[in-house]
Design an enzyme around this catalytic site. Structure first.
Site, PDB file in Angstrom:
ATOM      1  N   ASP A  39       0.860  -1.175   0.000  1.00 23.30           N
ATOM      2  CA  ASP A  39       0.000   0.000   0.000  1.00 23.30           C
ATOM      3  C   ASP A  39       0.907   1.239   0.000  1.00 23.30           C
ATOM      4  OD1 ASP A  39      -2.344   1.678   0.523  1.00 23.30           O
ATOM      5  OD2 ASP A  39      -1.535   1.853   2.564  1.00 23.30           O
ATOM      6  N   TYR A  57      -0.204   5.079   0.636  1.00 27.29           N
ATOM      7  CA  TYR A  57      -0.478   6.153   1.601  1.00 27.29           C
ATOM      8  C   TYR A  57      -0.609   5.610   3.025  1.00 27.29           C
ATOM      9  CZ  TYR A  57      -1.630   8.455  -2.794  1.00 27.29           C
ATOM     10  OH  TYR A  57      -1.586   8.945  -4.075  1.00 27.29           O
ATOM     11  N   SER A 105      -2.307   0.798  -4.984  1.00 26.24           N
ATOM     12  CA  SER A 105      -2.832   1.940  -4.240  1.00 26.24           C
ATOM     13  C   SER A 105      -4.148   2.444  -4.806  1.00 26.24           C
ATOM     14  CB  SER A 105      -1.805   3.074  -4.280  1.00 26.24           C
ATOM     15  OG  SER A 105      -2.348   4.275  -3.797  1.00 26.24           O
TER      16      SER A 105
END
Lengths: 247, 247
Positions: A9, A11, A115
């Protein structure tokens, strides 16, 4: 288990989104922290709500809309320039300090990002932070027009890397994302960045509480969704050793 | 436009879920308000996340899981009895003071509830509050195994009442629910229970802020989802007059 690919991932996992707080604080002195917390809650909510409503918009639109909402609800006057300056930070987020070394130590595997960010945002962010030199792929969910934790989003890993879920280690600090990946059938390492001990310090009663700390905490503690990650780690730095155990 | 049916969201619209705060305060003195706020955030998140993951569990399970999460994250020790006593309140929520009179005044139309609640929870709540005497139907989304704002959830109105979306007025105080209903094609009246003026009082800087008030506020201000309700009203009491304009 064989790990052929390690997929991250972006963020909150490789990139520290709390680093936005300094920019919001500069734009709205005294409000940096509360803007950052409300913005993040609404940003996530809007990804899930738009996915469920079948009204997808890409992550840059959602990020801007949720920021506009946040400034509006706080009654903070702003011109579009201020909004754009804050948004710009999303293209220059700080990597966690151990991110680059951890990635470099795992170069024998396929390395990628999956993402919610749009292709445009992610490409710029990855290049600005130099990760384009170590990643085999930067995968945006935008080709599916639905956000994580939809299974369709996670299915892009096999499509793009050619590695089946059973041979992928997915890494996220976001509890809901770790659960979504697990529900899909990936192997999952969850990064628990706020320890229960640190949490306990935030837990004082209503009046005395640091509620902003608490609302940050509810983004970082494992959710009750009937799913458990395979591994719990405290930092990206622990990953190379974990991965080395699964040649 | 003809309004043949007026359909209400339950939690937060006809029933005051903030009335849970007194029970949580009694169980955990000094923590009532923060428990209530975090619980509600997580309860909603879990409905959306489970819907997106394709891992539906009914609302009573989600409500219990999100409460367990909340008590855990706050470090509040509890036995299962305390948890059940708080849960029990969901079957005895207070009606908003103007709810019964507003419903009685619209008896010429079909009147119903469409709620994320399970059939069991809703049937008991509706009977306990006496609304079974005025409602034509209490519709749970549980037959679809997906929560609002999925279009599938709103489609149950036509299935159950035989009234097409264009002739339904859907009423909700939840911004995301008002948006979801609008996206589906219903006529929507959104109840704005916290006025911008009251909001302004909550908006002070990070340290001095009443952040709990702010986190309550972000559940009550219209979201930036690219959708607008047809009507904005301040209370259920305004509905009969609005409906009377559409025979």
């Amino acid at each position: 288990m064989t790990i052929k690919a390690v997929v991250f991932d972006a963020y909150g996992t490789l990139y520290d989104i709390q680093s936005v707080a300094a920019v919001t604080e500069a734009a709205f002195p005294g409000y940096g922290e509360i803007v950052t917390q409300i913005w993040r809650i609404k940003q996530l909510e809007y990804t899930w709500l738009r996915s469920l409503m079948g009204r997808y918009e890409d992550f840059s639109v959602i990020t801007r809309d949720s920021l506009a909402y946040t400034l509006g609800v706080l009654g903070l006057q702003h011109d579009s320039g201020a909004l754009e300056r804050i948004m710009e930070k999303y293209l220059h987020l700080d990597l966690y300090p151990d991110a680059a070394a951890a990635l470099a130590a795992m170069r024998g595997r396929k390395l990628a990002i999956l993402s919610n960010g749009s292709t445009g945002m992610l490409t710029t962010l990855v290049r600005n932070s130099g990760l384009d030199r170590v990643l085999d792929a930067t995968i945006s969910i935008d080709s599916k027009k639905i956000f994580k934790p939809s299974p369709e989003a996670y299915s892009l890993i096999e499509t793009r890397l050619g590695v089946p879920p059973a041979e992928v280690l997915f890494v996220s600090s976001n509890p809901w994302d770790a659960c979504g990946a697990k529900a899909f059938g990936l192997n999952v390492a969850w990064i628990e960045r706020v320890t229960p001990e640190a949490m306990a310090l935030a837990c004082v009663k209503n009046d005395a509480v640091a509620p902003l700390t608490m609302f940050k905490a509810i983004r970082t503690q494992m959710d009750e969704l009937g799913l458990e990650p395979d591994y719990r780690i405290g930092a990206l730095a622990e990953l190379p050793k974990l991965v080395a155990q699964h040649p």
